[in-house]
Scaffold this active site. Structure first.
Site, PDB file in Angstrom:
ATOM      1  N   LYS A   1       1.187  -0.976   0.549  1.00 53.11           N
ATOM      2  CA  LYS A   1       0.130  -0.358   0.079  1.00 53.11           C
ATOM      3  C   LYS A   1       0.854   1.526   0.347  1.00 53.11           C
ATOM      4  CE  LYS A   1      -4.341  -1.337  -0.067  1.00 53.11           C
ATOM      5  NZ  LYS A   1      -5.819  -0.063  -1.001  1.00 53.11           N
TER       6      LYS A   1
ATOM      7  N   SER B   1       0.484 -10.271  -1.100  1.00 52.38           N
ATOM      8  CA  SER B   1       0.211  -8.284  -0.774  1.00 52.38           C
ATOM      9  C   SER B   1       0.607  -8.444   0.619  1.00 52.38           C
ATOM     10  CB  SER B   1      -1.326  -8.598  -1.508  1.00 52.38           C
ATOM     11  OG  SER B   1      -1.963  -9.498  -0.320  1.00 52.38           O
TER      12      SER B   1
END
Length: 412
Positions: free
Chosen positions: A52, A306
């Site tokens: 992110k 992720s």
């Protein structure tokens, strides 16, 4: 006008001022298990343990380049996006206001504060994220700040595409297939826009948050009626407009929806065998190999891990979900005869691999019977068929409440 690929490459070069490329590692265990060449793109090893911060960096970099005086950024997030924005506020030396729901775990609040230091302010508002989001957007207007969307922003999408740039550079060639998770669509839109049709791709969502699948079927972004927040990093109720514009040509056949409980098995497998800590959303792409086992055989496959922001206080829940999905743990309301020796008789029915994990008298349901909540674990799922057959033959009535969500909320 430069192409998206060129802009992603420039963003990847710029982000080197903040972090080195995350590792691309061949995983022997998964390669042997699926008879393929499986590589993991370890975004869980970034400074904030997710990808992110890439989108946050790229968006903030561009805003500050266009307007150096724009020194106030606002976001709404209960997880990885908040930490990425906080990290980048400290890097750029700008002010950030981060809105989080009141229900956000203290661990996530503390980590966000550590990453941002005195450059950020955290506001806890709303029991639900939509309330938090509205408050953040209203505040952003009041302070004339820049709102940083977690995914629905062209500069964020471009920043997330730096993952794809690194994959191609580190592998030294194109993989046959990329498997990646989908939440709001920032990572998937960026990766697909960078690779285009140069390699096959599979887009993986939790069953309780399949917003891409729903949008593809409807031909437009739609609101999900209900969202299961267990895989919170990918549990999004509506895919972004900008991200969907880049994903709308994806075939439904290239999407995969995975039950949240099954992901728990993969999380435990990677933790116990590989020592890799993944959050539920971070394990989605790896878990999808089960559905792709016939397709990936002999292929070079990159799975994007992720994120690894996992609170170990959730480990008992993960283990419970994994056991229940695998059929190794069940809960019953047992109708126990109220006579001497009944409990001993019941214990004698249990097999050598069966174990009682919970035993609680609920009430006497009749003069001669009592209700017992019992949790049983076993080593092989097929053992339950044998056990239940013996219970019926011995006159023990039972109700399997393992998958009864309403009863489970009250009893388990």
């Amino acid at each position: 006008m430069t192409s998206f690929q060129d802009r992603a490459i420039l963003a990847e070069r710029a982000i080197r001022a903040v972090l080195p490329p995350t590792p691309l590692q061949r995983n022997v265990h998964l390669s042997e298990k699926f008879d393929a060449d499986i590589w993991l793109k370890r975004e869980d090893l970034s400074p904030v343990r997710s990808y992110k911060l890439r989108g946050a960096f790229n968006a903030m970099r561009k805003v500050l380049s266009d307007d150096p005086e724009k020194g106030h950024f606002v976001c709404a997030s209960a997880g990885n996006h908040a930490q990425g924005v906080a990290y980048m506020c400290k890097h750029f030396g700008v002010k950030g206001t981060i809105f989080m729901p009141v229900t956000t775990p203290q661990q996530k609040i503390d980590k966000t504060r550590i990453f941002g230091g005195d450059t950020i302010e955290i506001k806890l508002i709303g029991d639900y994220f939509d309330v938090t989001l509205r408050a953040a957007q209203s505040h952003c207007t009041e302070v004339n700040g820049h709102f940083l969307s977690p995914f629905d922003d062209e500069d964020v999408i471009e920043g997330q595409a730096t993952v794809a740039v690194e994959i191609e550079s580190q592998l030294g060639a194109l993989p046959d297939r990329i498997v990646l998770p989908v939440g709001g669509g920032g990572l998937s839109a960026g990766t697909r826009s960078y690779f285009g049709e140069r390699c096959a791709m599979n887009f993986v969502e939790p069953s309780g948050g399949a917003c891409l699948f729903s949008a593809l079927r409807a031909g437009r972004p739609v609101d999900l009626e209900q969202v299961d927040t267990f895989a919170d990093g990918a549990a999004v109720g509506r895919i972004g407009m900008r991200t969907f514009e880049r994903l709308k040509s994806v075939s439904l056949a290239d999407t995969i929806q995975i039950q949240e409980d099954r992901v728990c098995i993969t999380m435990l497998e990677m933790l116990n065998i590989e020592g890799i800590v993944l959050e539920p959303a971070g394990a989605l792409a790896l878990d999808a190999l089960i559905d792709l086992k016939d397709v990936v055989k002999g292929q070079t496959v990159v799975c994007i891990a992720s994120g690894g922001n996992f609170d170990f206080e959730r480990l008992p829940e993960v283990k419970e979900r994994a056991q229940r999905f695998a059929g190794l743990k069940k809960y019953f309301v047992l109708r126990m005869p109220q006579r001497p020796g009944a409990l001993k008789e019941f214990l004698g029915i249990l097999g050598p691999d069966d174990d009682i994990s919970r035993f609680e008298y609920l009430k006497k349901s009749a003069r001669n019977f009592g209700s017992v909540l019992i949790g049983l674990e076993t080593k092989k799922a097929e053992n339950f068929a044998v056990l239940l057959s013996k219970l019926s033959a011995a006159g023990f009535g039972y109700t399997d409440i393992t998958d009864d969500e309403i009863l489970a909320q009250f009893l388990i």
